[in-house]
Write a protein that holds these residues in place. Structure first.
Motif, mmCIF file in Angstrom:
data_model
loop_
_atom_site.group_PDB
_atom_site.id
_atom_site.type_symbol
_atom_site.label_atom_id
_atom_site.label_comp_id
_atom_site.label_asym_id
_atom_site.label_seq_id
_atom_site.Cartn_x
_atom_site.Cartn_y
_atom_site.Cartn_z
ATOM 1 N N ALA A 1 39.042 40.551 50.809
ATOM 2 C CA ALA A 1 38.307 39.702 51.761
ATOM 3 C C ALA A 1 36.933 39.289 51.248
ATOM 4 N N LYS A 2 36.106 40.255 50.902
ATOM 5 C CA LYS A 2 34.735 39.910 50.534
ATOM 6 C C LYS A 2 34.525 40.236 49.070
ATOM 7 N N LEU A 3 33.899 39.345 48.325
ATOM 8 C CA LEU A 3 33.641 39.621 46.906
ATOM 9 C C LEU A 3 32.391 38.918 46.418
ATOM 10 N N THR A 4 31.512 39.690 45.787
ATOM 11 C CA THR A 4 30.358 39.094 45.125
ATOM 12 C C THR A 4 30.491 39.375 43.637
ATOM 13 N N VAL A 5 30.398 38.321 42.833
ATOM 14 C CA VAL A 5 30.590 38.473 41.401
ATOM 15 C C VAL A 5 29.256 38.372 40.682
ATOM 16 N N ARG A 6 28.938 39.457 39.957
ATOM 17 C CA ARG A 6 27.740 39.426 39.120
ATOM 18 C C ARG A 6 28.211 39.687 37.696
ATOM 19 N N ALA A 7 28.239 38.649 36.888
ATOM 20 C CA ALA A 7 28.780 38.798 35.529
ATOM 21 C C ALA A 7 28.119 37.775 34.627
ATOM 22 N N PRO A 8 27.001 38.162 34.004
ATOM 23 C CA PRO A 8 26.186 37.193 33.276
ATOM 24 C C PRO A 8 26.859 36.528 32.080
ATOM 25 N N ASN A 9 27.939 37.120 31.558
ATOM 26 C CA ASN A 9 28.602 36.516 30.402
ATOM 27 C C ASN A 9 29.954 35.897 30.739
ATOM 28 N N LEU A 10 30.248 35.852 31.993
ATOM 29 C CA LEU A 10 31.575 35.385 32.397
ATOM 30 C C LEU A 10 31.743 33.887 32.146
ATOM 31 N N THR A 11 32.839 33.511 31.441
ATOM 32 C CA THR A 11 33.102 32.086 31.246
ATOM 33 C C THR A 11 34.365 31.627 31.982
ATOM 34 N N TYR A 12 35.247 32.573 32.276
ATOM 35 C CA TYR A 12 36.509 32.197 32.928
ATOM 36 C C TYR A 12 36.717 33.056 34.169
ATOM 37 N N LEU A 13 36.949 32.429 35.294
ATOM 38 C CA LEU A 13 37.139 33.164 36.538
ATOM 39 C C LEU A 13 38.341 32.632 37.296
ATOM 40 N N MET A 14 39.231 33.550 37.668
ATOM 41 C CA MET A 14 40.358 33.150 38.506
ATOM 42 C C MET A 14 40.470 34.141 39.653
ATOM 43 N N LEU A 15 40.288 33.649 40.863
ATOM 44 C CA LEU A 15 40.382 34.497 42.044
ATOM 45 C C LEU A 15 41.490 33.967 42.927
ATOM 46 N N GLU A 16 42.363 34.865 43.352
ATOM 47 C CA GLU A 16 43.465 34.433 44.186
ATOM 48 C C GLU A 16 43.763 35.522 45.184
ATOM 49 N N GLY A 17 43.685 35.223 46.474
ATOM 50 C CA GLY A 17 44.000 36.258 47.452
ATOM 51 C C GLY A 17 43.432 35.954 48.822
ATOM 52 N N TYR A 18 43.378 36.976 49.602
ATOM 53 C CA TYR A 18 42.911 36.809 50.980
ATOM 54 C C TYR A 18 41.404 36.987 51.038
ATOM 55 N N PHE A 19 40.721 36.017 50.518
ATOM 56 C CA PHE A 19 39.264 36.068 50.501
ATOM 57 C C PHE A 19 38.703 35.415 51.743
ATOM 58 N N LYS A 20 37.615 35.977 52.194
ATOM 59 C CA LYS A 20 36.915 35.365 53.320
ATOM 60 C C LYS A 20 35.509 34.994 52.894
ATOM 61 N N ASP A 21 34.964 35.803 52.021
ATOM 62 C CA ASP A 21 33.585 35.607 51.591
ATOM 63 C C ASP A 21 33.500 35.763 50.090
#
Lengths: 146, 418
Positions: free
Chosen positions: B199-219
Motif C-alpha cells: 500500500a504505502k511506499l517511499t523510495v530513497r535510492a540516490p543511484n536508482l536508474t530503473y524502477l518498476m512498481l506493480e501492486g496494490y499501492f495507495k501512496d
C-alpha cells in the motif's frame, strides 16, 4: 592479463586446493580482426564481418550481427575442429562475443546427447574402467536418467 | 554423418579451463554434470562452474518422485553442492514443485560463504519460503531476485553494500522494512517490486536508474531518486484513491532525468490528485516516451495529468495511450477551447499511438489538439473499439479532417471488435 596456461586445466581434487588462476578478465570485446589460421576464407570473412558489426554502437546492428553469425554457423555445419580453432583464437584475442557465439555452438553439440555420442563427436577417449564409469554414473543418477 | 562433424582427434579436452567453463555454463546442469563421465580429465571440470542454475528441468523424473525431498531436485542440489569446488558467483533456484524444506536454508548458508554475487530464488506457491538470516550476510551480492518469500531483515542489518539490482516478486515484508532495505542499499540501480501488497511506499535510492512498481499501492513517494531514467508504475487499488496522499509531485516531482514513463491501471487517477494545469514544473528534458494504460478520458483530471506531462516534456517523441472511457455525455468540453494552451508546440513528437478509443468527445478533442500542435508528427495510430451494433464510421473521417501541423503524418487506423 592472467592467461590460463594450457597445462593448468585439469582440476585435481587431491592436489592443490587453490582454485585455478583467475579467469582472464572479460574485457570488453575488441574490434580487432582475428586472423585465424587453418579456417577457410569464407569463415574468415564471416568472422571479420561479425567483429566489425559487433563493434557498432547501435544495439540493433549488434544483435543482427550475432544472429547472422549464429545462422551461418548452424547452416554451414562448421566442423568440430574448425569450431574449436576459432574458440581458441577468440579466447587468445580476448574477443568475448566471438568466443561466446562459438562456445554456444559447441554447447549445442553436447546438449541432450548421451555420453557416448559426445565422446564420438569430439574424439574423446574414454579412459575409465567400466566399474569406474558405473560408479560415477551412480553418483548422479538424475543426470544420467534418459 | 559428415566426417566434418566428428573429430578424430580430441581437441577439446585440453583447451584452457576458462573456455571449458564458458561452454559448460551454456549447458543445462544435467548435461554439464554428465561431462564428468567423458574421460578422467573431465571428471571434475564441472565442479568449478561458477554459475549454477537449478530448475525443474534438472531432473526429469515422474511427478511423484520429483516432489519428494529425498529424491529429485533436492538430492541433485545437495550432491552437486557437496562436490562443488571453488567460488559460486551466480546461483539460481527456480522450481514450481520444491516446497520449503530445511535444505533450502542450508543451501543459502552454503552460498553466503561462497561470496555469491547473483542470487535468484523462487519456490512453489503452496507455502512461502521464509528467508533465513544468512541471506542477509551475503555481503557480495550484486543482484538479488526473490519470488514468493517472507523477508524479515534482522535489526542489525545495514543493507547489501554492493547490491545493484533488486527484484522482489510476491514478497511479504513489513512496510518499514522494505523502505529501509531499499535505502540501505546505496548502490542500488534497478528496483522491481511486483505483486506488492504494501500500500504505502517511499523510495530513497540516490543511484536508482530503473524502477518498476506493480501492486496494490495507495501512496507512492519517490523521495530521493534523482537519477531515475525509466519508471514503470502499476497501481491496482481503486477504492483507496479518495483517501490517498499520493499525487503527481510526490511521484514525479524529483525525477528530472526521466526518459521513459509507463503507467498502468489507476496510475493516471492517482497522479491527478491535487493536480492543476497551471503547474508545469518540473521540466522533463529527457523524457522521450510516455506510455499510459487504462486512462479515462471521461475524467477531466486524468486528461490534465496527460497534458501536464506532455507540456513539461519538450523533447517528447512518443505517446502511447490505452483508453478506458465510456461516457458519451461529457462534462467540461469547453476546457479545450478555454483553458487548454492552444499555442503549445510539441516539436519532437513523432509517434502517437492510441488504443481502445471509442470516438468520445474528449478523446476526439485530444487527438485534434495533438494533430494541430505537432509539426514533426510522423505517425498517428488509432485503434477503435467497435461494438456489435456500432455502425459509426465517422470517427476516422473526423480525425482525417482535423487540422494538422505536420504534412507527413501517416495515419494508421484499426478496429478492435469488443
Amino acid at each position: 592479463m592472467a592467461e590460463v596456461n594450457e597445462t593448468d586445466q585439469t582440476p585435481n581434487l587431491g592436489d592443490s586446493t587453490t582454485p585455478s588462476q583467475p579467469k582472464p578478465e572479460q574485457i570488453t570485446t575488441t574490434n580487432v580482426a582475428v586472423p585465424i589460421p587453418d579456417v577457410g576464407p569464407q569463415l574468415q570473412v564471416v568472422v571479420d564481418e561479425f567483429i566489425l558489426k559487433n563493434g557498432s554502437s547501435d544495439e540493433e546492428v549488434r544483435t543482427a550481427a550475432r544472429n547472422d553469425l549464429r545462422d551461418f554457423i548452424e547452416r554451414e555445419e562448421i566442423g568440430i575442429t574448425t569450431l574449436l580453432v576459432v574458440v581458441k583464437y577468440a579466447h587468445e584475442f580476448k574477443n568475448a562475443d566471438l568466443l561466446d557465439a562459438f562456445c554456444e555452438r559447441v554447447a549445442d553439440l553436447i546438449k541432450d546427447k548421451k555420453v557416448v555420442g559426445v565422446r564420438e563427436i569430439f574424439g574423446i577417449v574414454n579412459d575409465f574402467t567400466p566399474e569406474e564409469e558405473h560408479a560415477l554414473r551412480d553418483e548422479h543418477p538424475w543426470a544420467f536418467e534418459d | 554423418m559428415d566426417t566434418n562433424l566428428v573429430s578424430r582427434e580430441d581437441y577439446i579436452t585440453d583447451l584452457p579451463e576458462s573456455i571449458i567453463e564458458t561452454i559448460l555454463t551454456k549447458l543445462p546442469l544435467r548435461d554439464a554434470v554428465r561431462t564428468s563421465v567423458l574421460s578422467s580429465k573431465w571428471r571434475y571440470t564441472w565442479t568449478t562452474l561458477t554459475e549454477l542454475r537449478f530448475d525443474d528441468d534438472c531432473c526429469i523424473s515422474d511427478a511423484h518422485h520429483r516432489a519428494l525431498p529425498e529424491t529429485g531436485l533436492v538430492k541433485f542440489v545437495n550432491q552437486f553442492l557437496l562436490l562443488h569446488n571453488g567460488p559460486i558467483t551466480r546461483f539460481t533456484l527456480s522450481s514450481e514443485y520444491l516446497e520449503r524444506c530445511p535444505y533450502v536454508d542450508q543451501w543459502l548458508l552454503f552460498l553466503s560463504r561462497k561470496d555469491v554475487q547473483e542470487l535468484s530464488f523462487g519456490l512453489a506457491e503452496t507455502e512461502w519460503f521464509k528467508a533465513p538470516s544468512c541471506l542477509f550476510s551475503c555481503k557480495k551480492l550484486i543482484a538479488l531476485e526473490l519470488v514468493r518469500c517472507e523477508l524479515d531483515p534482522p535489526l542489525h542489518f545495514k543493507g547489501f553494500p554492493n547490491l545493484k539490482r533488486l527484484n522482489l516478486q510476491q514478497i511479504s515484508i513489513a512496510p518499514d522494512a522494505v523502505e529501509t532495505l531499499i535505502s540501505s542499499c546505496t548502490l542500488l540501480e534497478s528496483l522491481t517490486l511486483s505483486y506488492f501488497e504494501g500500500a504505502k511506499l517511499t523510495v530513497r535510492a540516490p543511484n536508482l536508474t530503473y524502477l518498476m512498481l506493480e501492486g496494490y499501492f495507495k501512496d507512492i513517494c519517490l523521495e530521493n531518486t534523482p537519477m531515475l531514467v525509466v519508471v514503470s508504475i502499476a497501481m491496482y487499488m481503486a477504492e483507496a484513491y479518495q483517501s490517498s496522499s499520493c499525487n503527481f509531485d510526490k511521484v514525479l516531482g524529483g525525477v528530472p532525468s526521466i526518459q521513459r514513463l509507463t503507467g498502468h491501471s489507476y496510475f493516471a487517477k492517482y497522479m491527478s490528485i491535487g493536480n492543476t494545469l497551471g503547474k508545469i514544473q518540473p521540466t522533463y528534458r529527457q523524457l522521450k516516451i510516455i506510455d499510459l494504460y487504462q486512462v479515462s478520458f471521461d475524467d477531466m483530471t486524468e486528461i490534465m495529468v496527460i497534458l501536464r506531462l506532455i507540456l513539461s516534456a519538450p523533447n517528447l517523441q512518443t505517446i502511447q495511450i490505452e483508453g478506458s472511457s465510456w461516457s458519451t455525455d461529457p462534462l467540461d468540453l469547453d476546457f479545450w477551447d478555454k483553458e487548454c494552451p492552444r499555442d503549445a508546440t510539441f516539436a519532437q513528437l513523432k509517434v502517437v499511438k492510441l488504443t481502445q478509443i471509442s470516438g468520445l468527445p474528449h478523446e476526439m478533442r485530444f487527438i485534434e489538439f495533438l494533430l494541430g500542435n505537432s509539426p514533426a508528427l510522423e505517425v498517428m495510430d488509432v485503434t477503435k473499439n467497435v461494438y456489435e451494433t456500432d455502425e459509426d464510421e465517422d470517427m476516422f473521417m473526423e480525425i482525417l479532417a482535423f487540422e494538422r501541423a505536420s504534412d507527413d503524418v501517416e495515419f494508421m487506423f484499426a478496429e478492435d471488435q469488443v
